[in-house]
Scaffold this motif. Structure first.
Motif, PDB file in Angstrom:
ATOM      1  N   TYR A  16       0.851  -1.184   0.000  1.00 35.41           N
ATOM      2  CA  TYR A  16       0.000   0.000   0.000  1.00 35.41           C
ATOM      3  C   TYR A  16       0.889   1.237   0.000  1.00 35.41           C
ATOM      4  O   TYR A  16       2.005   1.230   0.491  1.00 35.41           O
ATOM      5  N   LYS A  17       0.356   2.295  -0.593  1.00 32.75           N
ATOM      6  CA  LYS A  17       1.143   3.510  -0.795  1.00 32.75           C
ATOM      7  C   LYS A  17       1.337   4.258   0.518  1.00 32.75           C
ATOM      8  O   LYS A  17       0.396   4.459   1.270  1.00 32.75           O
ATOM      9  N   ILE A  18       2.592   4.661   0.762  1.00 35.80           N
ATOM     10  CA  ILE A  18       2.887   5.437   1.972  1.00 35.80           C
ATOM     11  C   ILE A  18       3.513   6.790   1.655  1.00 35.80           C
ATOM     12  O   ILE A  18       3.746   7.585   2.560  1.00 35.80           O
ATOM     13  N   GLN A  86      18.281  11.087  -8.818  1.00 36.25           N
ATOM     14  CA  GLN A  86      17.366  11.919  -9.617  1.00 36.25           C
ATOM     15  C   GLN A  86      16.426  11.061 -10.462  1.00 36.25           C
ATOM     16  O   GLN A  86      15.290  11.446 -10.710  1.00 36.25           O
ATOM     17  N   GLU A  87      16.881   9.893 -10.890  1.00 38.95           N
ATOM     18  CA  GLU A  87      16.041   8.999 -11.688  1.00 38.95           C
ATOM     19  C   GLU A  87      14.847   8.484 -10.884  1.00 38.95           C
ATOM     20  O   GLU A  87      13.839   8.081 -11.459  1.00 38.95           O
ATOM     21  N   LEU A  88      14.946   8.516  -9.562  1.00 35.58           N
ATOM     22  CA  LEU A  88      13.864   8.030  -8.701  1.00 35.58           C
ATOM     23  C   LEU A  88      12.870   9.126  -8.317  1.00 35.58           C
ATOM     24  O   LEU A  88      11.828   8.833  -7.741  1.00 35.58           O
ATOM     25  N   THR A  89      13.176  10.381  -8.645  1.00 36.78           N
ATOM     26  CA  THR A  89      12.291  11.492  -8.311  1.00 36.78           C
ATOM     27  C   THR A  89      10.890  11.238  -8.858  1.00 36.78           C
ATOM     28  O   THR A  89      10.722  10.882 -10.017  1.00 36.78           O
ATOM     29  N   GLY A  90       9.905  11.403  -7.987  1.00 35.68           N
ATOM     30  CA  GLY A  90       8.513  11.252  -8.399  1.00 35.68           C
ATOM     31  C   GLY A  90       7.964   9.847  -8.271  1.00 35.68           C
ATOM     32  O   GLY A  90       6.774   9.625  -8.484  1.00 35.68           O
ATOM     33  N   CYS A  91       8.809   8.875  -7.918  1.00 33.91           N
ATOM     34  CA  CYS A  91       8.320   7.497  -7.759  1.00 33.91           C
ATOM     35  C   CYS A  91       7.414   7.396  -6.530  1.00 33.91           C
ATOM     36  O   CYS A  91       7.734   7.925  -5.466  1.00 33.91           O
ATOM     37  N   ASP A  92       6.291   6.693  -6.679  1.00 33.88           N
ATOM     38  CA  ASP A  92       5.449   6.396  -5.531  1.00 33.88           C
ATOM     39  C   ASP A  92       6.140   5.328  -4.695  1.00 33.88           C
ATOM     40  O   ASP A  92       6.787   4.426  -5.227  1.00 33.88           O
ATOM     41  N   VAL A  93       5.983   5.431  -3.367  1.00 32.62           N
ATOM     42  CA  VAL A  93       6.623   4.514  -2.438  1.00 32.62           C
ATOM     43  C   VAL A  93       5.540   3.692  -1.739  1.00 32.62           C
ATOM     44  O   VAL A  93       4.538   4.240  -1.281  1.00 32.62           O
ATOM     45  N   PHE A  94       5.764   2.382  -1.682  1.00 34.81           N
ATOM     46  CA  PHE A  94       4.802   1.463  -1.088  1.00 34.81           C
ATOM     47  C   PHE A  94       5.454   0.670   0.030  1.00 34.81           C
ATOM     48  O   PHE A  94       6.674   0.551   0.098  1.00 34.81           O
ATOM     49  N   PHE A  95       4.604   0.091   0.897  1.00 35.87           N
ATOM     50  CA  PHE A  95       5.080  -0.725   2.008  1.00 35.87           C
ATOM     51  C   PHE A  95       4.368  -2.069   1.963  1.00 35.87           C
ATOM     52  O   PHE A  95       3.171  -2.127   1.679  1.00 35.87           O
TER      53      PHE A  95
END
Length: 178
Positions: A16-18, A86-95
């Motif tokens: 789920y998104k955190i 910088q390549e990870l900027t904007g990625c949604d993070v989930f747990f």
């Protein structure tokens, strides 16, 4: 529980998104992380799951430090340069839901997105939670059809994480408003 590299797919229902990653910080690969849920700090987790072009990928954390109640700086093991960060900027993070359920006594609000609401009075499914509105003191479950239901402890009878259901005592007339 370590990720098995032979098992390539993490399914959306397993996480789920955190939060979301922001800009790179410094030159050693740190990235800012704006989070809605600090579960990663409360539960012993070695990794977070990032959405990379629609694929859920585990990234192991080397370290993190808090900047505020909603932002921290994260250093992932495989990210060692500013360019890679910088390549990870904007990625949604989930747990991972399994880790959250194991290690936390009460599910966090953001973990409840995707759960079904069941009316305890008649056993009927009211709808699925699309979002949690916690912008005011009265927290609301926003269902996929736009219906708002108070997320009050007085109304919640049972939260079943395994079935992804919340049984609630919904006041008569509340559902007539939709």
């Amino acid at each position: 529980m370590p990720i098995n590299p032979i098992h390539p797919m993490i399914r959306a229902e397993e996480v789920y998104k955190i939060g979301r990653l922001g800009k790179a910080h410094g030159v050693k690969g740190e990235v800012s992380f704006q989070f809605d849920d600090d579960i990663f700090d409360r539960v012993d987790a070695d990794y977070l799951v990032l959405d990379i072009d629609g694929i859920l990928v585990p990234f192991f954390m080397e370290e993190y430090r808090f900047r505020s109640d909603t932002i921290c700086l994260v250093k992932f093991k495989s990210v060692d340069t500013q360019q890679r960060a910088q390549e990870l900027t904007g990625c949604d993070v989930f747990f991972p839901r399994a880790l959250a359920e194991e290690g936390d006594e009460m599910p966090s609000l953001s973990m409840l997105v995707g759960f079904e609401i069941v009316n305890n009075a008649n056993g009927e499914t009211v709808g699925r939670i699309a979002a949690i509105d916690d912008s005011t003191a009265n927290i609301l479950f926003e269902l996929e059809d736009g219906t708002l239901i108070p997320a009050s402890d007085d109304l919640i009878e049972v939260i079943d994480a395994e079935q992804q259901q919340i049984k609630m005592n919904i006041p008569q007339g509340l559902l007539a408003l939709r």
